[in-house]
Write an enzyme that holds these catalytic residues in place. Structure first.
Site, PDB file in Angstrom:
ATOM      1  N   GLY A  16       0.811  -1.213   0.000  1.00 53.26           N
ATOM      2  CA  GLY A  16       0.000   0.000   0.000  1.00 53.26           C
ATOM      3  C   GLY A  16       0.840   1.256   0.000  1.00 53.26           C
ATOM      4  O   GLY A  16       0.549   2.227   0.702  1.00 53.26           O
ATOM      5  N   GLU A 148      14.679  -3.155 -12.377  1.00 49.23           N
ATOM      6  CA  GLU A 148      14.079  -2.008 -13.076  1.00 49.23           C
ATOM      7  C   GLU A 148      14.154  -0.698 -12.307  1.00 49.23           C
ATOM      8  O   GLU A 148      14.220   0.363 -12.893  1.00 49.23           O
ATOM      9  CB  GLU A 148      12.594  -2.267 -13.382  1.00 49.23           C
ATOM     10  CG  GLU A 148      12.335  -3.248 -14.483  1.00 49.23           C
ATOM     11  CD  GLU A 148      12.108  -4.644 -13.955  1.00 49.23           C
ATOM     12  OE1 GLU A 148      12.537  -4.928 -12.812  1.00 49.23           O
ATOM     13  OE2 GLU A 148      11.516  -5.453 -14.688  1.00 49.23           O
ATOM     14  N   LYS A 188      13.806  -8.830  10.776  1.00 47.21           N
ATOM     15  CA  LYS A 188      14.882  -9.166   9.826  1.00 47.21           C
ATOM     16  C   LYS A 188      14.607  -8.725   8.381  1.00 47.21           C
ATOM     17  O   LYS A 188      15.500  -8.134   7.739  1.00 47.21           O
ATOM     18  CB  LYS A 188      15.152 -10.677   9.875  1.00 47.21           C
ATOM     19  CG  LYS A 188      16.440 -11.095   9.183  1.00 47.21           C
ATOM     20  CD  LYS A 188      17.701 -10.692   9.932  1.00 47.21           C
ATOM     21  CE  LYS A 188      18.007 -11.707  11.018  1.00 47.21           C
ATOM     22  NZ  LYS A 188      19.108 -11.290  11.883  1.00 47.21           N
ATOM     23  N   CYS A 380     -19.569   4.756 -19.547  1.00 47.96           N
ATOM     24  CA  CYS A 380     -18.797   4.543 -20.768  1.00 47.96           C
ATOM     25  C   CYS A 380     -19.335   3.338 -21.546  1.00 47.96           C
ATOM     26  O   CYS A 380     -20.386   3.437 -22.168  1.00 47.96           O
ATOM     27  CB  CYS A 380     -17.306   4.444 -20.437  1.00 47.96           C
ATOM     28  SG  CYS A 380     -16.268   4.925 -21.827  1.00 47.96           S
ATOM     29  N   ARG A 469     -12.863   4.932 -27.346  1.00 44.30           N
ATOM     30  CA  ARG A 469     -12.583   5.091 -28.768  1.00 44.30           C
ATOM     31  C   ARG A 469     -13.891   5.230 -29.556  1.00 44.30           C
ATOM     32  O   ARG A 469     -13.911   5.771 -30.627  1.00 44.30           O
ATOM     33  CB  ARG A 469     -11.814   3.832 -29.209  1.00 44.30           C
ATOM     34  CG  ARG A 469     -11.017   3.970 -30.452  1.00 44.30           C
ATOM     35  CD  ARG A 469     -10.003   2.847 -30.580  1.00 44.30           C
ATOM     36  NE  ARG A 469      -8.728   3.257 -30.027  1.00 44.30           N
ATOM     37  CZ  ARG A 469      -8.085   2.663 -29.020  1.00 44.30           C
ATOM     38  NH1 ARG A 469      -8.619   1.599 -28.446  1.00 44.30           N
ATOM     39  NH2 ARG A 469      -6.947   3.116 -28.584  1.00 44.30           N
ATOM     40  N   HIS A 514     -16.148   9.132 -17.381  1.00 48.55           N
ATOM     41  CA  HIS A 514     -15.875   8.370 -16.156  1.00 48.55           C
ATOM     42  C   HIS A 514     -15.987   9.262 -14.916  1.00 48.55           C
ATOM     43  O   HIS A 514     -14.974   9.762 -14.425  1.00 48.55           O
ATOM     44  CB  HIS A 514     -14.481   7.756 -16.226  1.00 48.55           C
ATOM     45  CG  HIS A 514     -14.377   6.638 -17.210  1.00 48.55           C
ATOM     46  ND1 HIS A 514     -14.720   5.340 -16.901  1.00 48.55           N
ATOM     47  CD2 HIS A 514     -14.002   6.628 -18.509  1.00 48.55           C
ATOM     48  CE1 HIS A 514     -14.548   4.572 -17.970  1.00 48.55           C
ATOM     49  NE2 HIS A 514     -14.118   5.328 -18.954  1.00 48.55           N
ATOM     50  N   GLU A 516     -16.398   8.475 -11.945  1.00 50.65           N
ATOM     51  CA  GLU A 516     -15.765   7.884 -10.755  1.00 50.65           C
ATOM     52  C   GLU A 516     -14.365   8.449 -10.515  1.00 50.65           C
ATOM     53  O   GLU A 516     -13.852   8.437  -9.399  1.00 50.65           O
ATOM     54  CB  GLU A 516     -15.719   6.352 -10.858  1.00 50.65           C
ATOM     55  CG  GLU A 516     -14.729   5.753 -11.864  1.00 50.65           C
ATOM     56  CD  GLU A 516     -15.277   5.641 -13.284  1.00 50.65           C
ATOM     57  OE1 GLU A 516     -16.219   6.391 -13.620  1.00 50.65           O
ATOM     58  OE2 GLU A 516     -14.752   4.812 -14.062  1.00 50.65           O
TER      59      GLU A 516
HETATM   60  N1  GLN Z   1     -14.794   0.078 -25.433  1.00 51.16           N
HETATM   61  C1  GLN Z   1     -15.499   1.309 -25.445  1.00 51.16           C
HETATM   62  C2  GLN Z   1     -14.798   2.347 -26.294  1.00 51.16           C
HETATM   63  O1  GLN Z   1     -13.628   2.244 -26.554  1.00 51.16           O
HETATM   64  C3  GLN Z   1     -15.730   1.846 -24.052  1.00 51.16           C
HETATM   65  C4  GLN Z   1     -14.490   2.221 -23.335  1.00 51.16           C
HETATM   66  C5  GLN Z   1     -14.679   2.395 -21.879  1.00 51.16           C
HETATM   67  O2  GLN Z   1     -15.650   1.901 -21.305  1.00 51.16           O
HETATM   68  N2  GLN Z   1     -13.774   3.083 -21.208  1.00 51.16           N
HETATM   69  O3  GLN Z   1     -15.411   3.305 -26.701  1.00 51.16           O
END
Ligand code: GLN
Length: 542
Positions: A16, A148, A188, A380, A469, A514, A516
């Protein structure tokens, strides 16, 4: 004067570190300091955008369109400071920049090496884009000892010399495992981890030790002695029942105070942690509970939907209820009746996702929610699938689909290759690269007056973050509206549908963005607050 705190991790991963960094940031902020958090990721991907969420957890998107590590989500949720592209870098990005410069001839004939060229690029990143922050907290991804992370450790070692002790601090997070048969916490692994760090020239100033019980004075002294650290700087990072207790717990253990002591700052005034106390109180003593079914694809790894789970919890904090989440893999509805899994839930959420697998199950979940009048939140992909469902079952377009799954007779969701971003036009090719090529970051959206979302936001215009997209196809707007779907949020040019809703339903909203990503425990996102409130109403009906 900006001070730098470098946070490394040892012994094992998953301790975390991101959350610890975020919580320290919050504790310093509660003392009135301005903070910013950054992350250096040692992997070779240029950014996590092309990684499967089941491997590396969710991809967190910033306002300025960067696809970043999910820890940046913790940073924003704990500090409220919006992350930027310049807050996350990977080995891949550093090397790609160094090689681009080399090809351009910028190095004037020099031999390009890890030290100094790569380490210089890392240091430049750490020191760039700083305004008037009092603290930059810089987390180094991975675990000390990984091949890395060596260039990053070397860069922060050099920075200590350049900045001096009074402007830099090394925090090392380790694990003190409790061995039952011995009846004690074992030091340790921590000693070994510090040794590892010393071997690359870094002496930690503060040790943050994850443990499930308090560290005895003896153990503290022992760690201090072996690791060359003052006993007071051995801080217990105790397991807690809610992650929002961490800033409070850290303060109780003296973490932020010791940081201030190191930098010679005031330690007499206590931080104001009241907002964290209020959040923890609400989480520990809810007045009720609701159950939300999250019907997604990456349900095996909870980190794939990190911000979503947090935002749902925040929606619960706003109404003082606990939000139970049933994570359901959508594919199951392609074999089994949705009723079996969704009957009795107080709300259904279909989150973002990619690809055809499980899509029909999501469409089924949207149908169930629409017909049974269960609150539905489509985010989305969850919006796109709700639109496909409405097109098929309300507008009678039987072959409606998304071109993400191949050609469709009725492409109600289609690939966008050109769109407006402010004054500019963004262009993509259907066969272009997958990395960094989606519609990313903050876009404005105009809300239809009188719509449910206009009421929820209490605004006519909003800005939310995107990562996709495909888009709902504006050509189908009329047909879908005639069938009962309202396009209540549109891009400013009126071309891209951003929000759809069904007015004749207790709560049915799909958003192309989004939300969220912007929710915070002390500032729950209005859509999540409203969705959970609708779920509470629903729970009273059952
Ligand atoms: N797959 C969908 C798109 O590319 C939705 C993408 C997503 O939910 N973030 O438009």
């Amino acid at each position: 004067m900006t001070r730098f705190i470098f946070i490394t991790g040892g012994v094992v991963s998953s301790l975390g570190k991101g959350l610890s960094s975020a919580a320290l940031g919050a504790a310093l902020q509660a003392r009135g300091y301005k903070v910013r958090l950054r992350k250096l990721d040692p992997y070779l991907n240029v950014d996590p955008g092309t990684m499967s969420p089941t491997q590396h957890g969710e991809v967190y998107v910033t306002d300025d369109g960067a696809e970043t590590d999910l820890d940046l989500g913790h940073y924003e949720r704990y500090t409220g400071v919006a992350s930027r592209q310049s807050d996350n870098v990977t080995t891949g990005r550093i090397y790609s920049d160094v090689i681009t410069k080399e090809r351009r001839g910028d190095y004037l004939g020099a031999t390009i090496q890890v030290i100094p060229h790569v380490t210089d690029a890392i240091k430049q990143f750490v020191l760039s884009n700083i305004e008037d922050e009092d603290f930059i907290l810089c987390e180094i991804g991975g675990t000390v000892g990984d091949i890395e992370s060596l260039p990053f450790l070397e860069a922060i070692r050099q920075l200590r010399n350049e900045l001096g002790v009074d402007r830099s601090l090394f925090v090392h997070l380790t694990l003190l495992p409790y061995i039952k048969t011995a009846g004690e916490l074992k030091t340790k692994p921590t000693q070994h981890s510090v040794k590892e760090l010393l071997s690359v020239g870094i002496q930690p100033d503060i040790l943050l030790c994850r443990c499930d019980r308090d560290i005895s004075d003896d153990a503290r002294r022992k760690i201090g002695l072996f690791c060359n650290i003052a006993t007071e700087d051995v801080i217990a990072a105790l397991d807690v029942d809610t992650i929002y207790q961490v800033p409070i717990s850290y303060h109780e253990q003296g973490f932020d105070t010791r940081v201030c002591v190191h930098f010679g700052l005031d330690t007499q005034t206590s931080p104001d942690l009241s907002r964290w106390q209020e959040i923890v109180h609400r989480i520990r003593e809810p007045e009720g509970e609701v159950t939300i079914a999250v019907v997604g694809k990456y349900t095996d790894l909870i980190d794939s939907y990190k911000s979503l789970a947090e935002a749902l919890t925040h929606g619960g904090i706003a109404s003082n209820v606990r939000v139970n989440m049933n994570w359901i893999a959508s594919e199951i509805f392609e074999q089994e009746d949705a009723v079996q899994h969704l009957d009795g839930v107080d709300g259904i959420l279909v989150p973002g996702g990619f690809g055809e697998r499980g899509a029909e199950g999501k469409i089924e979940a949207a149908r169930f929610a629409r017909q049974r009048k269960v609150p539905y939140f489509g985010i989305c992909f969850g919006m796109q699938m709700a639109v496909v469902e409405a097109a098929r079952n309300l507008a009678g377009l039987d072959s409606a689909g998304s071109t993400e799954f191949g050609p469709s007779d009725d492409p109600v969701v289609g690939l966008m290759t050109e769109w407006a971003k402010g004054e500019d036009i963004e262009k993509r090719r259907a066969d272009g690269d997958l990395g960094g090529s989606m519609r990313l970051g903050a876009y404005e959206c105009k809300l239809k007056s009188g719509s449910r979302v206009a009421d929820i936001y209490g605004a006519a215009e909003i800005s939310e973050r995107h990562r996709h997209r495909y888009e709902v196809n504006i050509d189908y707007k009329e047909k879908l509206e005639a069938a009962g779907l309202v396009f209540s949020g549109m891009s400013p040019d009126g071309i891209l549908p951003e929000i759809v809703e069904i007015p004749d339903h207790p709560w049915f909203i799909g958003v192309q963005f989004h939300p969220e990503l912007k929710s915070k425990p002390f500032e729950p996102h209005p859509l999540f607050t409203s969705f959970i409130a609708a779920a509470i109403d629903q729970s009273r009906l059952v």
